[in-house]
Design a protein around this motif. Structure first.
Motif, mmCIF file in Angstrom:
data_model
loop_
_atom_site.group_PDB
_atom_site.id
_atom_site.type_symbol
_atom_site.label_atom_id
_atom_site.label_comp_id
_atom_site.label_asym_id
_atom_site.label_seq_id
_atom_site.Cartn_x
_atom_site.Cartn_y
_atom_site.Cartn_z
ATOM 1 N N ASP A 177 1.084 -1.167 -0.130
ATOM 2 C CA ASP A 177 0.092 0.052 0.136
ATOM 3 C C ASP A 177 0.832 1.546 -0.298
ATOM 4 O O ASP A 177 2.302 1.116 0.355
ATOM 5 C CB ASP A 177 -1.372 0.168 1.129
ATOM 6 C CG ASP A 177 -1.943 -1.546 1.342
ATOM 7 O OD1 ASP A 177 -2.424 -1.050 0.182
ATOM 8 O OD2 ASP A 177 -2.153 -1.859 2.212
ATOM 9 N N LEU A 178 0.660 2.012 -0.986
ATOM 10 C CA LEU A 178 1.535 4.034 -0.552
ATOM 11 C C LEU A 178 0.770 4.189 0.584
ATOM 12 O O LEU A 178 -0.397 4.369 0.819
ATOM 13 C CB LEU A 178 0.759 4.669 -1.967
ATOM 14 C CG LEU A 178 1.604 5.823 -2.081
ATOM 15 C CD1 LEU A 178 2.363 5.180 -2.492
ATOM 16 C CD2 LEU A 178 0.383 6.364 -2.982
ATOM 17 N N ASP A 179 1.687 4.937 1.402
ATOM 18 C CA ASP A 179 1.696 5.180 2.561
ATOM 19 C C ASP A 179 1.603 6.969 2.323
ATOM 20 O O ASP A 179 2.798 7.295 2.228
ATOM 21 C CB ASP A 179 2.367 4.986 3.726
ATOM 22 C CG ASP A 179 2.659 5.736 5.063
ATOM 23 O OD1 ASP A 179 1.361 6.491 5.095
ATOM 24 O OD2 ASP A 179 3.256 5.184 5.829
ATOM 25 N N SER A 222 6.387 9.932 -0.390
ATOM 26 C CA SER A 222 5.355 8.799 0.178
ATOM 27 C C SER A 222 5.908 7.593 0.421
ATOM 28 O O SER A 222 6.873 7.636 -0.902
ATOM 29 C CB SER A 222 4.017 8.846 -0.819
ATOM 30 O OG SER A 222 3.650 9.820 -0.434
ATOM 31 N N ARG A 223 5.603 6.441 0.741
ATOM 32 C CA ARG A 223 6.442 5.365 0.643
ATOM 33 C C ARG A 223 5.590 4.464 0.859
ATOM 34 O O ARG A 223 4.668 4.319 0.474
ATOM 35 C CB ARG A 223 7.280 5.404 2.104
ATOM 36 C CG ARG A 223 8.124 5.861 2.829
ATOM 37 C CD ARG A 223 8.619 5.910 4.246
ATOM 38 N NE ARG A 223 7.549 5.398 4.920
ATOM 39 C CZ ARG A 223 7.652 4.697 5.429
ATOM 40 N NH1 ARG A 223 8.514 4.329 6.711
ATOM 41 N NH2 ARG A 223 6.720 4.814 6.840
ATOM 42 N N VAL A 224 6.055 3.478 -0.338
ATOM 43 C CA VAL A 224 5.368 1.776 -0.288
ATOM 44 C C VAL A 224 5.648 1.429 1.056
ATOM 45 O O VAL A 224 6.941 0.493 1.240
ATOM 46 C CB VAL A 224 5.304 1.452 -1.604
ATOM 47 C CG1 VAL A 224 4.922 -0.062 -2.002
ATOM 48 C CG2 VAL A 224 5.409 2.848 -3.153
#
Length: 92
Positions: free
Chosen positions: A46-48, A56-58
């Motif tokens: 999920d993308l954070d 943004s991080r995965v």
């Protein structure tokens, strides 16, 4: 569109694999406990954060799936079944 798949409780898996897709009995019968246990790790990601933000991080989480590989090429996912068959046999 894929054909509908019957749903059943994991405790019925041993019984369910005794039939071929056409409904005929599998010969010889299969004992899943005697089949080799295999593992597969898949990931749910999920993308954070917002999709357009470079910060943004995965975030990925591993999901362990268990299978039994039997003679004759039958491979059955047993993730939900593992442990149930032992509990059931102990209760009997």
């Amino acid at each position: 569109m894929a054909p509908l798949t019957e749903t059943f409780h994991p405790a019925r898996l041993q019984q369910h694999v005794q039939s071929l897709p056409d409904g005929k009995a599998r010969k010889p019968p299969v004992d899943l406990k005697q089949c080799q246990l295999k593992e597969l790790v898949q990931y749910e990601c999920d993308l954070d954060g917002p999709g357009d933000d470079r910060k943004s991080r995965v975030i990925c989480k591993p999901i362990l799936r268990l299978f039994r590989q039997c003679a004759g090429g039958l491979t059955v996912e047993t993730t939900s079944w593992e442990g149930i068959h032992d509990e059931r046999s102990e209760a009997t």
